[in-house]
Design an enzyme around this catalytic site. Structure first.
Site, short mmCIF file in Angstrom:
data_model
loop_
_atom_site.label_atom_id
_atom_site.label_comp_id
_atom_site.label_asym_id
_atom_site.label_seq_id
_atom_site.Cartn_x
_atom_site.Cartn_y
_atom_site.Cartn_z
N GLN A 1 0.85 -1.19 0.00
CA GLN A 1 0.00 0.00 0.00
C GLN A 1 0.89 1.24 0.00
OE1 GLN A 1 -2.45 1.44 3.40
NE2 GLN A 1 -4.19 1.20 2.04
N TYR B 1 -5.88 10.79 4.18
CA TYR B 1 -4.51 11.11 3.80
C TYR B 1 -4.46 11.91 2.49
CZ TYR B 1 -3.72 8.11 7.74
OH TYR B 1 -3.75 7.60 9.00
N ARG C 1 -7.78 2.48 -2.93
CA ARG C 1 -8.65 2.49 -1.74
C ARG C 1 -9.19 3.89 -1.50
NH1 ARG C 1 -8.01 0.31 4.55
NH2 ARG C 1 -9.86 -0.96 4.28
N GLY D 1 -9.34 -7.06 8.88
CA GLY D 1 -8.25 -6.39 9.58
C GLY D 1 -8.07 -6.94 10.98
N ARG D 2 -8.78 -6.33 11.93
CA ARG D 2 -8.56 -6.67 13.35
C ARG D 2 -8.78 -8.14 13.65
NH1 ARG D 2 -12.48 -2.19 15.34
NH2 ARG D 2 -13.30 -2.75 13.30
C1 LIG Z 1 -3.97 -1.27 13.70
C2 LIG Z 1 -4.66 -0.79 12.43
C3 LIG Z 1 -3.91 -0.12 11.47
C4 LIG Z 1 -4.50 0.30 10.27
N1 LIG Z 1 -3.71 0.85 9.28
C5 LIG Z 1 -4.22 1.07 8.05
C6 LIG Z 1 -3.36 1.42 6.97
O1 LIG Z 1 -2.13 1.51 7.07
N2 LIG Z 1 -3.96 1.63 5.76
C7 LIG Z 1 -5.31 1.53 5.57
O2 LIG Z 1 -5.79 1.73 4.46
N3 LIG Z 1 -6.13 1.17 6.59
C8 LIG Z 1 -5.63 0.91 7.80
N4 LIG Z 1 -6.44 0.44 8.80
C9 LIG Z 1 -7.87 0.19 8.53
C10 LIG Z 1 -8.10 -1.28 8.15
O3 LIG Z 1 -7.53 -1.57 6.88
C11 LIG Z 1 -9.60 -1.65 8.09
O4 LIG Z 1 -10.22 -0.87 7.09
C12 LIG Z 1 -10.33 -1.41 9.42
O5 LIG Z 1 -9.58 -1.93 10.49
C13 LIG Z 1 -11.73 -2.03 9.40
O6 LIG Z 1 -11.65 -3.41 9.19
P1 LIG Z 1 -11.76 -4.49 10.42
O7 LIG Z 1 -13.05 -4.22 11.11
O8 LIG Z 1 -11.75 -5.83 9.71
O9 LIG Z 1 -10.61 -4.28 11.31
C14 LIG Z 1 -5.88 0.07 10.04
C15 LIG Z 1 -6.63 -0.58 11.03
C16 LIG Z 1 -6.04 -1.03 12.18
C17 LIG Z 1 -6.87 -1.78 13.20
#
Ligand SMILES: Cc1cc2nc3c(=O)[nH]c(=O)nc-3n(C[C@H](O)[C@H](O)[C@H](O)COP(=O)(O)O)c2cc1C
Length: 366
Positions: free
Chosen positions: A97, A169, A221, A312-313
């Protein structure tokens, strides 16, 4: 969920599941990939068809987090190569990314301690620094920096790049009427505010044409809305999305807090945002969905709307999620963080402390 999927460029993903991009704060201070970062990715690359890395800054002015991975210099390529290899060894495709933090970058990480953006307007969060408006030359140079970052990702052996146009961003800052008040070619009405994201997209595609010898994935994205006024409205995003569908991309990736959420601006409209976006795009360009997917049933339901799904999480809490579902062991999925399992889950410091310090972010096992 476990059927393969071939993207428009011809790259085949072994299944529909993706590790969502997540910043991990684990890279070296100078942006080099670290050993502990490699172990973190190794632990989460098994089972999903694709891994999207944390956002990597394309130039020094774009660094947005301590311990962020960099793609701004050729000397970083060997480390990036090791990262792509680790992901490949576990059987997933590797997507880097790429991004620029713009006005969200903390001053202490920047060369002259001043963030830049489309215009000199601070974000709405408390204590936000006022950015300096980028000169036209700087904007053009940043377009070129995205191109060079793509070349480095290709040289490092990644299967693709994802342009991070979401989560407030720089790419989003140029599209937003809040942060972009410019009167030159980079600003104006909703169409003119797309100029920077679209030129970056074109530059990235150009890098792929010039440097990639095998099919290479290009994803984008975006966030669909901003809560403040002025701010990005869903109608604006529909226009951006319709332009992006014409740009030869492999996928669009919507960034949502909750996969099924409705508009955050129009509280009386209960219709699902992701469905509206999907209807706008049609079937020609795959859409990646995300947000609060925890169980096999959650994922199955989501995959009725989109062909590809990012988690993600949940993959922090249970890195074996996809393997368990594939083996029919979904009853063994863990959906709350085991506070004693940091080592087994391979979430090294400072990532562990950072993610656990945000109230309500990661559900905990009690
Ligand atoms: C610790 C953490 C770091 C994240 N860093 C990014 C990132 O670098 N780039 C991005 O597009 N989204 C980032 N996100 C957002 C996740 O890609 C995702 O959209 C968000 O956590 C919702 O999905 P989930 O409910 O499955 O966690 C981050 C989320 C978390 C929890």
């Amino acid at each position: 969920m476990f059927d393969s999927y071939t993207l428009p460029s011809g790259v085949t993903l072994k299944n529909r599941l993706i590790l969502a991009p997540m910043t991990n704060f684990l890279s070296e201070e100078d942006g080099r990939v670290s050993e502990k970062e490699l172990t973190y990715y190794k632990r989460r690359s098994r089972g999903t068809g694709t891994v999207i890395t944390a956002c990597a800054n394309v130039n020094t002015q774009g660094k947005g987090f301590d311990g962020e991975i960099g793609v701004d210099r050729d000397e970083l390529i060997p480390g990036l190569k090791r990262l792509a290899e680790v992901i490949h060894q576990e059987g997933a495709k590797a997507i880097l990314q790429i991004y620029h933090g713009g006005r969200m970058s903390p001053p202490h990480l920047l060369p002259d301690e001043t963030p830049v953006s489309a215009s000199a307007v601070p974000s709405e969060r408390e204590g936000a620094a006022t950015p300096r408006e980028m000169s036209e030359e700087e904007v053009s140079q940043t377009v070129e920096d995205f191109k060079q970052a793509t070349r480095r990702a290709i040289e490092a052996g990644f299967d693709g790049v994802e342009l991070h146009g979401a989560n407030t961003y720089l790419l989003q800052q140029f599209f937003s009427p809040h942060s972009n008040r410019r009167t030159d070619k980079w600003g104006g009405d909703v169409w003119q505010r797309m100029t920077f994201p679209l030129e970056v997209t074109e530059a990235v595609k150009q890098a792929v044409r010039e440097y990639a010898r095998t099919p290479f994935i290009t994803g984008y994205r975006f966030s669909s809305e901003e809560p403040h006024t002025p701010g990005i409205a869903l109608e604006d995003t529909m226009k951006l999305v319709s332009e992006l569908t014409e740009r030869g991309l492999d996928y669009l990736h919507i960034s949502l807090r909750d996969f099924h959420q409705s508009s955050i601006r129009k509280e009386d409209d209960g219709s699902s945002v992701i469905r509206q976006i999907r209807d706008q795009i049609g079937d020609d360009l795959p859409l990646v969905g995300v947000g609060e997917i925890r169980t096999k049933e959650d994922a199955e339901k989501a995959l009725e709307t989109v062909p590809l799904l990012a988690l993600g999480r949940e993959l922090l809490i249970d890195p074996d999620w996809a393997v368990k579902v594939e083996k029919g062991q979904e009853d063994h999925i863990v959906t709350e963080m085991d506070m004693d399992a940091q080592e087994e889950l391979v979430i090294p410091e400072p990532m562990w402390t950072n993610i656990m310090s945000v109230p309500g972010w990661i559900p905990r096992k009690v």
